[in-house]
Design an enzyme around this catalytic site. Structure first.
Site, PDB file in Angstrom:
ATOM      1  N   SER A   1      35.659  49.793  47.860  1.00 32.70           N
ATOM      2  CA  SER A   1      34.586  48.852  47.546  1.00 32.70           C
ATOM      3  C   SER A   1      33.262  49.317  48.165  1.00 32.70           C
ATOM      4  O   SER A   1      32.785  50.401  47.824  1.00 32.70           O
ATOM      5  CB  SER A   1      34.989  47.450  48.002  1.00 32.70           C
ATOM      6  OG  SER A   1      34.175  46.484  47.379  1.00 32.70           O
TER       7      SER A   1
ATOM      8  N   ASP B   1      40.059  43.505  38.201  1.00 29.68           N
ATOM      9  CA  ASP B   1      39.328  43.273  39.449  1.00 29.68           C
ATOM     10  C   ASP B   1      38.156  42.338  39.133  1.00 29.68           C
ATOM     11  O   ASP B   1      37.314  42.657  38.299  1.00 29.68           O
ATOM     12  CB  ASP B   1      38.828  44.634  39.923  1.00 29.68           C
ATOM     13  CG  ASP B   1      38.020  44.583  41.200  1.00 29.68           C
ATOM     14  OD1 ASP B   1      37.405  43.530  41.484  1.00 29.68           O
ATOM     15  OD2 ASP B   1      37.990  45.606  41.901  1.00 29.68           O
TER      16      ASP B   1
ATOM     17  N   HIS C   1      41.132  43.995  42.911  1.00 27.75           N
ATOM     18  CA  HIS C   1      40.293  44.590  43.957  1.00 27.75           C
ATOM     19  C   HIS C   1      41.051  44.789  45.266  1.00 27.75           C
ATOM     20  O   HIS C   1      40.467  45.139  46.273  1.00 27.75           O
ATOM     21  CB  HIS C   1      39.090  43.664  44.204  1.00 27.75           C
ATOM     22  CG  HIS C   1      37.917  44.358  44.845  1.00 27.75           C
ATOM     23  ND1 HIS C   1      37.191  45.346  44.208  1.00 27.75           N
ATOM     24  CD2 HIS C   1      37.334  44.229  46.073  1.00 27.75           C
ATOM     25  CE1 HIS C   1      36.218  45.776  45.005  1.00 27.75           C
ATOM     26  NE2 HIS C   1      36.284  45.126  46.149  1.00 27.75           N
TER      27      HIS C   1
END
Lengths: 290, 290
Positions: free
Chosen positions: B151, B230, B267
Site C-alpha cells: 500500500s 480491494d 487489500h
C-alpha cells in the site's frame, strides 16, 4: 443456527471467510468463526483442522498471524478458527481479567453459576461447530478432522483430542498449558468455572487424562512444540515435562507423543511469529505436511 | 546512532530482533526497526530485503503478519522492517488522521514546515538504515538489497527503487499506491508535507518516475500484485493501470515490469493475510524464491 457471512477474501489461492451465528451451546449469544477453504474444496469435501487460540485472542489471531494458509492450500485442508470464549454474556467481572472470562474460555463447559449458562466452549467446539458446518453448504468433511492450538488453545487441543477419540485424528500444540491443575492460569480458571474447582479440573487436565489411556487402547498422535525461552514456560505455566513424564509412564512411545522443546523460541506463536515449521508432522493419517 | 536491542526471538530457524536507535534523519527522535536474520547469516553476510509497511502500521505489522520468514529462512535473506513515520515529533495535528502524520510518512522527505525537521523517511530508509546496519555487527551485506512494500509502503518501494538504481536490485509491491498525485491519499500527503504540494509530489510519484527511465538506460525488475476486490483499488486510491500504461509507454516489457491484478483478493496483505504467493518471483538477480 445457520452461518451468516460477514467478510471474505482470497488468500494463498484459497478463501478466508468470517461467519457469525447464534450459538445454542453458548446460551444463544452470537459467536464468530473464521473458515479457510483451500482450492481443492471446489472439487471435493476436504478434511478440517480446528485451530484453538490462546488467552486474549479471538477467531482472528490464528487467521492473521498463524502462517498456516500456504501449507493448508497446498495440502487441501480447511481450517476452522473459533473464538476463545462467549462474548457479551453480561456476567459481572467477565471483562476484568485477561486470563478469566472473555477471551479465556479454556475450552471447558463451566459447571458453576453464573458461568455455566454461556461458558460452554467444550460443547461449542466438539459438538456445535461440526454440526453447524455439516449442516451448511461448506465443502468440509467433518469426519476427517484434527485439532491444533496455542497456549490455552494448546491445552484445548490436547484435552479435546484425548477426550474425543472419534472426533480428531491428531493433536498439535504450540506452547500448550499441559498441566493446568498445577499452574496459576489453570487453577484460576477451574476455581472460577467449575463447582468443585481444581479437583474437578482434573477432568480437563491433559497430564491427568493421558495417564488413563494405555497404548493398547489407543495409539496416540500428538505433537507438542514449546520454546525454552518462553517466559510462561520459565514461570511454570506450561509444564510440558509433566505431560511428557505422564505419557511415558502410561507407556506411550516418542513417536505417538512427540515433544520438542526448542531453545531460543518464545511464546510467540501468535505474538510475533510462529514457533516452528508450521504444522510439520501434523497428522499422517489425515493429510501429510512435508 | 548505534542500535539498542529491545527484544529478540527465534522464528523459522532464524532470529527476529527489535532494535531502537536515535535517528539523525528523523531529527533526533528514537526510531524502531525489526530485523530478521536467517540461519545462513551465522556463516556469511546475507543480502537484505527492506519491507515498507502501509498507513497506520509500525515496524511490527510486516514482521507479525507478512508470512515472509519461512521463505527468507530457506533462501538466506535478511529482512529489515522500518517504522512508517517518525514518532513523537510533537507537531500539532500529528496524530489526528490515519493517513497523515504519525504512521503515514509516505517515505518522502518533507520540505514544508513544521514537518521538514522530522518527517524525512526517504533519507531514513535509503541512507540512514544502510549506514546504521553497516556500522553495526549485523551480518548483512547492504550492497545486496531489494525492496518490498504494501500500500503506502508499495508506493515507497516503487519510488525508492526507481530513484535509487544503485541501492536496490528489485522492487515488489503488494497493492501499492501507484500514482499518488492522482489519488486522495497521495494528494493529501503531498499538500501537507511538500512546499509545492502535489506539483512537487510528481518527484515522488512512481507513474511519473517510470516515464523518464528508458529501458536502454536501465533494465527494471518490478513486480506488483494487486487485488481486484480491494476496496482501495475500487475507490481509485491505487491506480495500478496508470503505472502499467506509463511503463508500457516508456518501452518497458512485461518481464521487467510485471503487474498481476488478482480477482478475489483484497487489500489485506497485512489486514488479514497476504495477497499472493509470498515474494514469489521477487528478484532473480538477488535471491531466487521458487
Amino acid at each position: 443456527m445457520s452461518l451468516e457471512k460477514l467478510d471474505s477474501n482470497k488468500v494463498f489461492g484459497g478463501t478466508l471467510t468470517k461467519y457469525t451465528f447464534v450459538s445454542e451451546s453458548l446460551g444463544g449469544l452470537k459467536s464468530n468463526l473464521n473458515v479457510f477453504l483451500p482450492p481443492k474444496s471446489q472439487e471435493i469435501k476436504v478434511p478440517v483442522l480446528y485451530y484453538l487460540a490462546g488467552l486474549t485472542c479471538t477467531e482472528d489471531n490464528g487467521a492473521q498471524k498463524g502462517h498456516f494458509f500456504k501449507a493448508a492450500s497446498e495440502n487441501g485442508l480447511a481450517i476452522v478458527f473459533p473464538d476463545t470464549s462467549p462474548r457479551g454474556a453480561k456476567i459481572q467481572g467477565e471483562d476484568d481479567a485477561y486470563d478469566f472470562g472473555s477471551g479465556a474460555g479454556f475450552y471447558i463447559d463451566a459447571t458453576k453459576d453464573p458461568w455455566s449458562k454461556n461458558y460452554r466452549m467444550y460443547d461449542h467446539v466438539t459438538k456445535e461447530l461440526p454440526r453447524v458446518i455439516s449442516s451448511s453448504d461448506l465443502p468440509i468433511d467433518t469426519s476427517k478432522a484434527s485439532i491444533l492450538g496455542h497456549s490455552m488453545g494448546g491445552h484445548g487441543a490436547l484435552t479435546l483430542y484425548l477426550k474425543e477419540p472419534k472426533l480428531y485424528r491428531s493433536a498439535s500444540a504450540f506452547a500448550p498449558i499441559c498441566n493446568p491443575t498445577s499452574c496459576p492460569w489453570g487453577q484460576k480458571a477451574f476455581q472460577g468455572y467449575l463447582q468443585d474447582g481444581v479437583q474437578e479440573g482434573k477432568l480437563h487436565d491433559a497430564t491427568e487424562l493421558i495417564r488413563s489411556i494405555p497404548p493398547s487402547e489407543r495409539r496416540l498422535d500428538i505433537l507438542i512444540d514449546s520454546g525454552l525461552d518462553d517466559k510462561f514456560y520459565l514461570s511454570q505455566q506450561l509444564l510440558p515435562e509433566r505431560f511428557q513424564e505422564a505419557a511415558r509412564e502410561a507407556g506411550h512411545d516418542e513417536q505417538s507423543v512427540k515433544i520438542r522443546l526448542q531453545p531460543g523460541y518464545d511464546h510467540s506463536c501468535e505474538a510475533r511469529a510462529i514457533l516452528c515449521p508450521p504444522l510439520a508432522p501434523l497428522c499422517v493419517s489425515l493429510t501429510f505436511f512435508p
